[in-house]
Design an enzyme around this catalytic site. Sequence first.
Site, PDB file in Angstrom:
ATOM      1  CB  ILE A   1       6.527  25.970  82.709  1.00  0.00           C
ATOM      2  CG1 ILE A   1       6.338  27.211  81.849  1.00  0.00           C
ATOM      3  CG2 ILE A   1       6.519  26.359  84.185  1.00  0.00           C
ATOM      4  CD1 ILE A   1       5.066  27.974  82.122  1.00  0.00           C
ATOM      5  CG  HIS A   2      12.100  22.720  83.608  1.00  0.00           C
ATOM      6  ND1 HIS A   2      13.078  23.011  84.525  1.00  0.00           N
ATOM      7  CD2 HIS A   2      12.496  23.290  82.441  1.00  0.00           C
ATOM      8  CE1 HIS A   2      14.039  23.716  83.936  1.00  0.00           C
ATOM      9  NE2 HIS A   2      13.703  23.894  82.660  1.00  0.00           N
ATOM     10  CB  ALA A   3      11.837  22.346  88.909  1.00  0.00           C
TER      11      ALA A   3
ATOM     12  CB  ALA B   1       7.672  26.298  87.869  1.00  0.00           C
TER      13      ALA B   1
ATOM     14  CG  ASP C   1      16.513  24.680  80.199  1.00  0.00           C
ATOM     15  OD1 ASP C   1      15.413  24.721  80.759  1.00  0.00           O
ATOM     16  OD2 ASP C   1      17.030  23.645  79.788  1.00  0.00           O
TER      17      ASP C   1
END
Length: 86
Positions: A14-16, A19, A86
């Site tokens: 869970i990156h930018a 999120a 992604d």
Amino acid sequence: MLTKTFTIQNPSGIHARPARLFVEKATSFPCDVNVIKGTKKINGKSIMGLMTLGAAKGDQITLEISGGQAAEAMEALGKVLESVHD
């Protein structure tokens, strides 16, 4: 209150971007959303809170959802968490 555990499938965790997608979906429902990873529990409608969890691929995330449209929110947010995009 509904509670369910999901496994993060996104190779980058869970990156930018994931999120942001999660928070956008969470805020579209009139319910309270909490996200739990280990001992950390955060407001699922907070992008900064979500990113502080440091959730990586394969990590277990538990959602606690209460209020209006909780079942619909659980289904939609689960799809975001288990997404491989992604």
